[in-house]
Design an enzyme around this catalytic site. Structure first.
Site, PDB file in Angstrom:
ATOM      1  N   ILE A 139       0.854  -1.180   0.000  1.00 20.45           N
ATOM      2  CA  ILE A 139       0.000   0.000   0.000  1.00 20.45           C
ATOM      3  C   ILE A 139       0.893   1.235   0.000  1.00 20.45           C
ATOM      4  O   ILE A 139       1.791   1.357   0.844  1.00 20.45           O
ATOM      5  CB  ILE A 139      -0.929   0.018   1.228  1.00 20.45           C
ATOM      6  N   LYS A 140       0.643   2.141  -0.939  1.00 17.14           N
ATOM      7  CA  LYS A 140       1.436   3.368  -1.005  1.00 17.14           C
ATOM      8  C   LYS A 140       0.794   4.464  -0.149  1.00 17.14           C
ATOM      9  O   LYS A 140      -0.388   4.768  -0.299  1.00 17.14           O
ATOM     10  CB  LYS A 140       1.555   3.858  -2.456  1.00 17.14           C
ATOM     11  N   ILE A 141       1.599   5.034   0.726  1.00 12.56           N
ATOM     12  CA  ILE A 141       1.171   6.122   1.607  1.00 12.56           C
ATOM     13  C   ILE A 141       2.146   7.281   1.412  1.00 12.56           C
ATOM     14  O   ILE A 141       3.360   7.069   1.446  1.00 12.56           O
ATOM     15  CB  ILE A 141       1.169   5.678   3.083  1.00 12.56           C
TER      16      ILE A 141
END
Length: 526
Positions: A147-149
């Site tokens: 997941i890209k944050i």
């Protein structure tokens, strides 16, 4: 002659000798379905895939790759553009994750990841980012998902919490060493949180996406401007062109080495934790006077990743030079940054601007993406969607368009849906906005409306007459004009006056015995 033409080793595969993993900064359905992605794995040693809103915008907004699925989905349900995009994106990510899963297994969970970004609209919202990260993690349900944050001030606490929950995280939009230090600390602390609860820290992966070329674009533009004005330090300034970004990246790597050699990290490593690798992002060369593989050639080192756009990927395969450049001439990199400071090139200011621009850029791309999806949705639904076109005078239309664009840029529509009272006076306006939830509330009780609809039709009502004034009549009037009369159902009239003449006029329009009367009172006491 290129490396491949001379019969030499594929430079992309050679990266493994120096501990670097090549990932692809690109995703598209046809690329996965036609075997192109697997071919990169087999022939080029591809180890991972990253995506972002701009990449999905190009994939979904252009061509016909997604048309069949969109038609199939819309044949059974009508979704808003955001939900439809997510459905398409999740399918893409799952498909790419299946292609990359053998790499995940072969590397024992070090590589083989596919990244999906949380909504760019949440870049400044810690709670919202964490909630979406957990939701997307569950929706995709793939062990090799990342997941890209965004590595904003608000994103960093979400990174720690997500790692503590056992998610794989790709932290994006990192430009400064200070921001990177906070992200690495968040990763380590998240692992310590798990360990403190007696939970495993094995097979949790993270990368810190450190952006490169965009820094040189900003710095070099400032250099060129000063040189053009005849700056007294022109020669020294020109000597720094194309060097600051790589020097900055090398210093980030030096910090990583120091932290991973510490007793604190050793305790986590002994428990099975993986180091958070630095991932070089934005590695396509923007300045055509530089080598087209500058930001790949110059950043090769152990336990790192380079996520490479397709054009640069092809170029490096053709003529990339593989050497342990990341750890070479570190003193030279320090001198470059020191010289930049001496000359007044504000790297800290540049990196702050780049974060803000990156957040805005991804939000703009997401707006375009959702607009593209919505346009396709409308085209496929055709007459199933009721629409009205309001024609305005040219000057008024121009003003309306300008205001709509201003609202889009500021995210004001999203702020309305978030019940953000600061759109008004910041006082009690949020308590006025319960009507925003009315549709969801009523959809949850849809059966009672369907039963009432069936009863009205069965009893043969030809007309419906609503009696109400002001707020009780204006909404129904909009609905009557928007949706019109449908075959087999009553015509809706609205009587918003007690004037005897108007009452008489409506009496003439209807057959009272075949009319459904609706008495409407917004306040309840009319």
């Amino acid at each position: 002659m290129s490396a491949r033409e001379s019969g030499g080793e594929n430079p992309l595969k050679e990266l493994a000798r120096y501990g670097q993993s090549p990932w692809l900064d690109f995703i598209q359905r046809s690329y996965t379905e036609n075997g192109s992605l697997k071919k990169l794995v087999d022939e080029d040693g591809l180890k991972g895939v990253t995506s972002n809103p701009a990449i999905f915008q190009k994939a979904m907004g252009q061509g016909t790759d997604y048309d069949a699925q969109i038609r199939s989905v819309l044949a059974h349900q009508v979704l808003d553009a955001g939900a439809l995009y997510e459905l398409l994106a999740v399918d893409d990510i799952r498909a790419a994750a299946r292609v990359m899963y053998p790499v995940y297994e072969q590397t024992k969970a070090v590589d083989g990841y596919v990244s999906l970004e949380v909504s760019p609209y949440l870049a400044r919202d810690t709670k919202g980012t964490l909630h979406e990260a957990l939701r997307l993690w569950k929706a995709v349900d793939a062990r090799n998902l990342m997941i890209k944050i965004p590595g904003t001030e608000e994103g960093v606490p979400a990174v720690r919490a997500a790692i503590a929950e056992g998610l794989n995280i790709n932290v994006t939009l990192l430009f400064s060493i200070d921001a990177y230090k906070k992200v690495l600390e968040a990763y380590i602390t998240g692992l310590e949180d798990r360990l403190g609860r007696g939970e495993s820290v094995k097979n949790i992966a993270s990368v810190a996406s450190f952006f490169v070329s965009r820094i040189d674009v900003k710095i070099d533009k400032e250099i060129d401007t000063r040189v053009a004005k005849g700056d007294k330090d022109s020669a020294a300034l020109k000597a720094l062109r194309g060097k600051v970004a790589i020097a900055n990246a090398k210093m980030a790597y030096e910090h990583w080495k120091a932290v991973t050699a510490s007793p604190r990290w050793k305790k986590l490593a002994d428990a099975g934790a993986q180091p958070q690798r630095l991932l070089w992002a934005s590695t396509g060369t923007k300045d055509k006077s530089f080598s087209d593989v500058l930001y790949v050639d110059g950043l090769i080192g152990p336990e790192t990743v380079n996520t490479i756009p397709p054009v640069t990927f092809d170029a490096f395969r053709d003529h990339g030079k593989v050497a342990p450049t990341l750890t070479q001439d570190v003193e030279g990199a320090k001198k470059v940054l020191a010289e930049a400071r001496r000359l007044g090139l504000d790297l800290d200011g540049v990196t702050k601007v780049l974060v803000d621009e990156g957040v805005a850029s991804f939000a703009d791309a997401f707006d375009d993406l959702l607009g593209s999806v919505a346009a396709k949705q409308a085209a496929f639904l055709g007459k199933k969607v009721t629409s009205t076109a309001l024609k305005l005078p040219a000057d008024l239309q121009k003003a309306v368009d300008a205001e709509l664009e201003a609202w889009r840029k500021k995210g004001n529509v999203r702020r309305v849906w978030d019940k953000d009272a600061t759109l008004w006076t910041g006082k009690d306006e949020a308590s006025w906005l319960k009507w925003l939830d009315i549709t969801d509330d009523q959809v949850a009780a849809l059966s009672k409306f369907e039963n009432f609809q069936a009863e009205v039709k069965a009893r043969g009502f030809r007309d419906a007459l609503l009696l109400g004034m002001g707020g009780s009549s204006l909404g129904p009037e909009v609905l009557a004009q928007t949706f019109g009369k449908h075959e087999g159902f009553p015509h809706l009239y609205v009587l918003d006056s007690t004037d005897p003449q108007q009452v008489r006029d409506f009496e003439k329009k209807i057959d009272i015995s075949k009319t459904l009367f609706i008495v409407s009172s917004k306040s309840g006491g009319t």
